[in-house]
Design a protein around this motif. Sequence first.
Motif, PDB file in Angstrom:
ATOM      1  N   ARG A 129       0.824  -1.207   0.000  1.00  0.00           N
ATOM      2  CA  ARG A 129       0.000   0.000   0.000  1.00  0.00           C
ATOM      3  C   ARG A 129       0.864   1.266   0.000  1.00  0.00           C
ATOM      4  O   ARG A 129       0.526   2.268  -0.634  1.00  0.00           O
ATOM      5  N   LEU A 130       1.978   1.185   0.687  1.00  0.00           N
ATOM      6  CA  LEU A 130       2.912   2.318   0.689  1.00  0.00           C
ATOM      7  C   LEU A 130       3.468   2.551  -0.720  1.00  0.00           C
ATOM      8  O   LEU A 130       3.545   3.694  -1.211  1.00  0.00           O
ATOM      9  N   VAL A 131       3.849   1.458  -1.378  1.00  0.00           N
ATOM     10  CA  VAL A 131       4.406   1.545  -2.732  1.00  0.00           C
ATOM     11  C   VAL A 131       3.365   2.101  -3.697  1.00  0.00           C
ATOM     12  O   VAL A 131       3.653   2.975  -4.520  1.00  0.00           O
ATOM     13  N   LEU A 132       2.143   1.593  -3.579  1.00  0.00           N
ATOM     14  CA  LEU A 132       1.061   2.050  -4.448  1.00  0.00           C
ATOM     15  C   LEU A 132       0.783   3.533  -4.220  1.00  0.00           C
ATOM     16  O   LEU A 132       0.558   4.290  -5.183  1.00  0.00           O
ATOM     17  N   ALA A 133       0.826   3.962  -2.966  1.00  0.00           N
ATOM     18  CA  ALA A 133       0.605   5.380  -2.659  1.00  0.00           C
ATOM     19  C   ALA A 133       1.692   6.248  -3.294  1.00  0.00           C
ATOM     20  O   ALA A 133       1.420   7.349  -3.794  1.00  0.00           O
ATOM     21  N   ARG A 134       2.940   5.746  -3.321  1.00  0.00           N
ATOM     22  CA  ARG A 134       4.032   6.495  -3.960  1.00  0.00           C
ATOM     23  C   ARG A 134       3.781   6.637  -5.465  1.00  0.00           C
ATOM     24  O   ARG A 134       4.008   7.695  -6.046  1.00  0.00           O
ATOM     25  N   LEU A 135       3.332   5.542  -6.071  1.00  0.00           N
ATOM     26  CA  LEU A 135       3.077   5.549  -7.519  1.00  0.00           C
ATOM     27  C   LEU A 135       1.952   6.537  -7.845  1.00  0.00           C
ATOM     28  O   LEU A 135       2.052   7.333  -8.786  1.00  0.00           O
ATOM     29  N   THR A 136       0.878   6.465  -7.046  1.00  0.00           N
ATOM     30  CA  THR A 136      -0.261   7.374  -7.263  1.00  0.00           C
ATOM     31  C   THR A 136       0.168   8.820  -7.056  1.00  0.00           C
ATOM     32  O   THR A 136      -0.149   9.706  -7.859  1.00  0.00           O
ATOM     33  N   GLU A 137       0.926   9.069  -5.998  1.00  0.00           N
ATOM     34  CA  GLU A 137       1.354  10.427  -5.658  1.00  0.00           C
ATOM     35  C   GLU A 137       2.233  11.025  -6.769  1.00  0.00           C
ATOM     36  O   GLU A 137       2.072  12.186  -7.144  1.00  0.00           O
ATOM     37  N   VAL A 138       3.151  10.217  -7.290  1.00  0.00           N
ATOM     38  CA  VAL A 138       4.068  10.778  -8.287  1.00  0.00           C
ATOM     39  C   VAL A 138       3.339  11.014  -9.609  1.00  0.00           C
ATOM     40  O   VAL A 138       3.618  11.990 -10.317  1.00  0.00           O
ATOM     41  N   MET A 139       2.359  10.162  -9.935  1.00  0.00           N
ATOM     42  CA  MET A 139       1.574  10.417 -11.154  1.00  0.00           C
ATOM     43  C   MET A 139       0.680  11.642 -10.962  1.00  0.00           C
ATOM     44  O   MET A 139       0.502  12.425 -11.900  1.00  0.00           O
ATOM     45  N   ASP A 140       0.136  11.821  -9.740  1.00  0.00           N
ATOM     46  CA  ASP A 140      -0.631  13.041  -9.448  1.00  0.00           C
ATOM     47  C   ASP A 140       0.253  14.281  -9.610  1.00  0.00           C
ATOM     48  O   ASP A 140      -0.166  15.291 -10.171  1.00  0.00           O
ATOM     49  N   ALA A 141       1.483  14.186  -9.093  1.00  0.00           N
ATOM     50  CA  ALA A 141       2.415  15.318  -9.198  1.00  0.00           C
ATOM     51  C   ALA A 141       2.698  15.635 -10.665  1.00  0.00           C
ATOM     52  O   ALA A 141       2.797  16.800 -11.057  1.00  0.00           O
ATOM     53  N   HIS A 142       2.811  14.589 -11.475  1.00  0.00           N
ATOM     54  CA  HIS A 142       3.079  14.774 -12.905  1.00  0.00           C
ATOM     55  C   HIS A 142       1.899  15.448 -13.595  1.00  0.00           C
ATOM     56  O   HIS A 142       2.073  16.392 -14.367  1.00  0.00           O
ATOM     57  N   GLY A 148       7.499  20.226  -6.762  1.00  0.00           N
ATOM     58  CA  GLY A 148       7.730  19.990  -5.333  1.00  0.00           C
ATOM     59  C   GLY A 148       7.197  18.633  -4.870  1.00  0.00           C
ATOM     60  O   GLY A 148       7.860  17.925  -4.107  1.00  0.00           O
ATOM     61  N   ARG A 149       6.013  18.298  -5.347  1.00  0.00           N
ATOM     62  CA  ARG A 149       5.435  17.000  -4.964  1.00  0.00           C
ATOM     63  C   ARG A 149       6.232  15.845  -5.536  1.00  0.00           C
ATOM     64  O   ARG A 149       6.403  14.811  -4.878  1.00  0.00           O
ATOM     65  N   ALA A 150       6.714  15.996  -6.766  1.00  0.00           N
ATOM     66  CA  ALA A 150       7.525  14.935  -7.376  1.00  0.00           C
ATOM     67  C   ALA A 150       8.817  14.741  -6.573  1.00  0.00           C
ATOM     68  O   ALA A 150       9.229  13.617  -6.285  1.00  0.00           O
ATOM     69  N   VAL A 151       9.436  15.854  -6.189  1.00  0.00           N
ATOM     70  CA  VAL A 151      10.677  15.772  -5.411  1.00  0.00           C
ATOM     71  C   VAL A 151      10.408  15.137  -4.047  1.00  0.00           C
ATOM     72  O   VAL A 151      11.216  14.350  -3.539  1.00  0.00           O
ATOM     73  N   ALA A 152       9.233  15.452  -3.468  1.00  0.00           N
ATOM     74  CA  ALA A 152       8.892  14.883  -2.154  1.00  0.00           C
ATOM     75  C   ALA A 152       8.786  13.352  -2.236  1.00  0.00           C
ATOM     76  O   ALA A 152       9.252  12.646  -1.339  1.00  0.00           O
ATOM     77  N   VAL A 153       8.190  12.845  -3.318  1.00  0.00           N
ATOM     78  CA  VAL A 153       8.111  11.387  -3.499  1.00  0.00           C
ATOM     79  C   VAL A 153       9.524  10.806  -3.604  1.00  0.00           C
ATOM     80  O   VAL A 153       9.857   9.790  -2.991  1.00  0.00           O
ATOM     81  N   ASN A 204      12.041   6.553 -10.131  1.00  0.00           N
ATOM     82  CA  ASN A 204      12.444   6.892 -11.505  1.00  0.00           C
ATOM     83  C   ASN A 204      11.465   7.887 -12.127  1.00  0.00           C
ATOM     84  O   ASN A 204      11.871   8.831 -12.810  1.00  0.00           O
ATOM     85  N   ILE A 205      10.168   7.636 -11.899  1.00  0.00           N
ATOM     86  CA  ILE A 205       9.135   8.496 -12.487  1.00  0.00           C
ATOM     87  C   ILE A 205       9.267   9.919 -11.926  1.00  0.00           C
ATOM     88  O   ILE A 205       9.114  10.896 -12.655  1.00  0.00           O
ATOM     89  N   ALA A 206       9.591  10.020 -10.638  1.00  0.00           N
ATOM     90  CA  ALA A 206       9.816  11.350 -10.045  1.00  0.00           C
ATOM     91  C   ALA A 206      10.973  12.050 -10.754  1.00  0.00           C
ATOM     92  O   ALA A 206      10.912  13.256 -11.044  1.00  0.00           O
ATOM     93  N   GLU A 207      12.031  11.295 -11.071  1.00  0.00           N
ATOM     94  CA  GLU A 207      13.187  11.888 -11.760  1.00  0.00           C
ATOM     95  C   GLU A 207      12.805  12.321 -13.186  1.00  0.00           C
ATOM     96  O   GLU A 207      13.203  13.393 -13.646  1.00  0.00           O
TER      97      GLU A 207
END
Lengths: 235, 235
Positions: A129-142, A148-153, A204-207
Motif C-alpha cells: 500500500r505504501l508503494v502504491l501510494a508512492r506511484l499514485t502520488e508521483v503520477m498526481d504530481a506529474h 515539489g510534490r515529485a521531489v517529495a516522493v 524513476n518516475i519522479a526523476e
Amino acid sequence: MSSTPASAGPDELRRLAGDINRMAGLVEAQVAGALEAVARRDVARARELIEKDAAIDAMQAEIERRAVALIATRTLGDGELRRAVSALKLAMNLERCGDLARNIAKRSLVLSANEPVLALVPPVDRMGRLVLARLTEVMDAHIARDVGRAVAVWRRDEEVDDHYEALFRDILALMAQDPGAVTAAAHLLFIAKNLERIGDHATNIAEIAHYEMTGEALAGDRPKPPPDPLELARP
Amino acid sequence: MSSTPASAGPDELRRLAGDINRMAGLVEAQVAGALEAVARRDVARARELIEKDAAIDAMQAEIERRAVALIATRTLGDGELRRAVSALKLAMNLERCGDLARNIAKRSLVLSANEPVLALVPPVDRMGRLVLARLTEVMDAHIARDVGRAVAVWRRDEEVDDHYEALFRDILALMAQDPGAVTAAAHLLFIAKNLERIGDHATNIAEIAHYEMTGEALAGDRPKPPPDPLELARP
C-alpha cells in the motif's frame, strides 16, 4: 522553426499525456488487485490480472511508437521535446510496474495453493500500500505539473526500503524456523522484492517528471543509493 | 528530405553504435567479474565492480541524450531512425544488466562473509556463463547485422529458464534442510534471479536488434511467456 510545417506537437502531446494517465490508472489498478489477490488468496482475481497485463504492454508499445514519431517531426520546442521523451520513458516504467504486478499475481497463485503464512502477509500488504501510494502520488504530481510534490516522493524512497529490510529479515527468520514454510516464504520474498522494485520505478518516475518540468536532472543528493538490505543479512 | 539540412545522421549513428559496443563490452566484463567474485569469494574484486557501475550509468545517460538529439534533427530516414531508437533502447537494457551485475557483486560480499554454500555455487556459475554467452552472442549478432543469429538467441531463452528452475528447487531444498544456510541461500536465490533477468535483457536486445534490422517486431511465436518457476514450486 518558422520554416518547418505547422506543429502538430501540442495536440499530440496532450493526447499522449492522456494515454499515459490512462495507462497509469490501469497499472495502479493492477498493483492494487495483485495485493488483494495475495491478501485474500483470490485465485480468480489473480488469473484475471495476469490476463490483463497484455493490454498494458500494448499501450506501452503504442505510446513509444507515437512518441518517437512525434520527436522525429522536429517541430517540437525544448520543453515539448522533453515532454515527448518523458512520455516514452514514463510508459516504459509503467509497463515494468505492470509486469511486476503480474508476477505478484502469479506468485499469489502459489501462495494460495500452499499453507498460509499468515503472520507475514499483513506487513507485505502494508508495504504494497505504501508503494502504491508512492506511484499514485508521483503520477498526481506529474498531472499537476507540481515539481515539489515529485521531489517529495523522490526524497521519501527510504520508507519502502525500511519496510523491505524488515520483511527480508522476518521472512528469512521464518524460513529458518519452519522448513515447511520455505516455498511460500520464498514467493513472499520475491513479492516483497517486486514491490520494492515498483517503489524504485516510482522514484524513476519522479526523476523523469522533474527533468520534464525543469530541464534539470534530479541527482546527487538522492537520500541513498539503490536499496539493498545486505548489511542486515550479515549474520 | 532535400529541404532539410545535410544529414549528420550516418556519422553520429556510427559513433553511437561504437559507444553502444564499448558499453556492452564493459557490461559483459562486469557480469563476468561478478560471477568470479561469487565463485572465488573475492571481496576486493566485488568492491571494484560495484564502484565501476557508475561509469555504465553515465554512458547510458550520454547515449540517451545523443540519440534523442539525433532523432530530433529529423534528418534520418526510416532505417536510420530505427537505428537511433535502437541505440536508446540498447543502452537502457545494457544499463539494467550493469545494475544487476552490481547487485550480484554486492550479494557476493554477503556470501563471502557467511559460511560457504559450496554445492550450489557451481550451478549458479554455470547459469551465469550461459547468460553471459547469450549477451555476448546477441551483441555480436547486432554488430554483424545478422538477423538469423539474433533470432537464434531469442529462441533459446528457455535454456536459462531451465537452469533457473533447477536452481530455484535446489536452493529451496537447501533452505528446508539447513536452517543455518538460509541467509546465504537467500542471496544465492537473488543472484540466480538477477542472472535470469540479465538473460531476459539479452532476449529484449534480440527483439530490439531484429526490429532495427527488419522494421518488423519479433513476437507471437516466442518459445514461451516470461519464465516463472511457479509450477515447480508447488508442493
